[in-house]
Design an enzyme around this catalytic site. Sequence first.
Site, PDB file in Angstrom:
ATOM      1  N   LYS A 121       0.839  -1.200   0.000  1.00 27.90           N
ATOM      2  CA  LYS A 121       0.000   0.000   0.000  1.00 27.90           C
ATOM      3  C   LYS A 121       0.879   1.258   0.000  1.00 27.90           C
ATOM      4  CE  LYS A 121      -2.166   1.823   3.588  1.00 27.90           C
ATOM      5  NZ  LYS A 121      -3.032   2.042   4.736  1.00 27.90           N
ATOM      6  N   ASP A 139      -6.196   0.942   0.238  1.00 29.72           N
ATOM      7  CA  ASP A 139      -6.388   1.328   1.633  1.00 29.72           C
ATOM      8  C   ASP A 139      -7.790   0.887   2.057  1.00 29.72           C
ATOM      9  OD1 ASP A 139      -8.164   3.143   0.528  1.00 29.72           O
ATOM     10  OD2 ASP A 139      -7.612   4.741   1.924  1.00 29.72           O
TER      11      ASP A 139
END
Length: 215
Positions: A121, A139
């Site tokens: 991420k 996310d």
Amino acid sequence: MQPGEKIGPILQILEQRYGEAHVTLDFANPLELLVATVLSAQCTDVKVNQVTPGVFKKYPTAAAYAAAPLKELEAAFHPTGFFRQKAKSIQGICRALEENYGGEVPASLEELVKLPGIGRKTANVILGNAFGIPGITVDTHLGRISQRLGLTTSKDPVKIEFDLMPLVPPDRWTKFSHQMIWHGRQICTAKKPQCPLCPLLPYCDYGQDATQGGH
Ligand code: SF4
């Protein structure tokens, strides 16, 4: 409707609605974005942006974070919460940058995820926004909305990323990530999605169900 059929209209609607979507952390170089991204865990971007001007001035290089007393970093990061963990993490990353990359942030996913505590991420945030290399940032918002829209059935962020990669053209990956995050903050919130007001409703499994009394 299958994911492949609805992704086109979904991308178009996101572009119309959130054409200006961008990363909301302030930074001027890859190292600053890396530090800001670590600080943004469990903290708002607004708060991080209040703290980072002073931090970036005091620690302009990876070497500066690497050499700083831990207590001093903790004090600098204190307003963002979880400051002990964040100080340790940023110092560990910066020491690895110093040891292995001449103090520079590497511009590849494989190298970024080798840094301590950096997952896909964060790596994709840095690649997409500091280096212009496309990346899908899964996310909490992007994961949740992708599930609700029916673009993925997975809960695992890496699997979600791999489900989305063949659907979304690579030149939209970074922008798509920001647009989904903005949509998650403004309309498709975790607790109270505003389905009747949502422009994606015609293409959304959850929304269709919800507006017909299913949720
Ligand atoms: Fe989220 Fe509802 Fe919009 Fe679907 S219709 S994307 S669940 S707000």
